[in-house]
Scaffold this active site. Sequence first.
Site, PDB file in Angstrom:
ATOM      1  N   ALA A  76      -1.412   1.540   2.457  1.00 30.99           N
ATOM      2  CA  ALA A  76      -1.910   1.360   3.824  1.00 30.99           C
ATOM      3  C   ALA A  76      -3.328   0.815   3.804  1.00 30.99           C
ATOM      4  O   ALA A  76      -4.067   0.986   2.826  1.00 30.99           O
ATOM      5  CB  ALA A  76      -1.868   2.684   4.584  1.00 30.99           C
ATOM      6  N   ASP A  77      -3.693   0.162   4.886  1.00 30.86           N
ATOM      7  CA  ASP A  77      -5.066  -0.300   5.064  1.00 30.86           C
ATOM      8  C   ASP A  77      -5.410  -0.224   6.543  1.00 30.86           C
ATOM      9  O   ASP A  77      -4.579  -0.554   7.392  1.00 30.86           O
ATOM     10  CB  ASP A  77      -5.246  -1.735   4.563  1.00 30.86           C
ATOM     11  CG  ASP A  77      -6.707  -2.141   4.566  1.00 30.86           C
ATOM     12  OD1 ASP A  77      -7.451  -1.690   3.676  1.00 30.86           O
ATOM     13  OD2 ASP A  77      -7.120  -2.891   5.477  1.00 30.86           O
ATOM     14  N   THR A  78      -6.614   0.225   6.836  1.00 35.82           N
ATOM     15  CA  THR A  78      -7.059   0.378   8.222  1.00 35.82           C
ATOM     16  C   THR A  78      -8.296  -0.468   8.476  1.00 35.82           C
ATOM     17  O   THR A  78      -9.228  -0.467   7.665  1.00 35.82           O
ATOM     18  CB  THR A  78      -7.370   1.856   8.532  1.00 35.82           C
ATOM     19  OG1 THR A  78      -6.200   2.649   8.304  1.00 35.82           O
ATOM     20  CG2 THR A  78      -7.815   2.039   9.979  1.00 35.82           C
TER      21      THR A  78
END
Length: 198
Positions: A76-78
Amino acid sequence: MLSKLSSYQIILASNSPRRRELLAGLGIDFQVRTISGIDESYPESLKGEEIPVFIAEKKAEAYLKSMADDEMIITADTIVYLNRPDGTGEVLGKPHDAQEAFRMLRELSGRHHEVITGVSVVTKEKQVKFAVTSKVSFAELSDEEINYYINNYKPFDKAGAYGIQEWIGFIGVNGLEGSYFNVMGLPVQRLYEVLKAW
């Protein structure tokens, strides 16, 4: 409900304690495995949700070579995306130091922004990728409040220099449209739907 996943060894590829906490909240058995030094750059032509999905995929690619047949990798990446009143926008990543954190929080103060998390779920047979966007609004923050938060919470591992679950979220966030957990770093409701359909 997630019994189909019992044939997989689930790997969360993240150093984030928030993501670990959120994934554990789904009642899933998983291990944490991380590879350091993954390049998180992206083409400037990408916009909005394309950016964290691209980076989440890039992270997943780093694990594919060493991945076992029965493993499922979750990456994941935010990002935080700020739309300015003049029509320009900026992706706010993780601040490098207190000065940059201050600049980011000063920009977020009194404005709306978007928090976008891209997620990739990969096995040897299949990949599902998606993004979830939440809209957050901040009250006006004083310099004293911003400095207090930076000095006491050291938010240098957080996109946009803040964690909604920390003091700054308690006193600053006055509006939220979408998933709270997405703002923390993992849209677990959407992830649950993806895993349930696997």
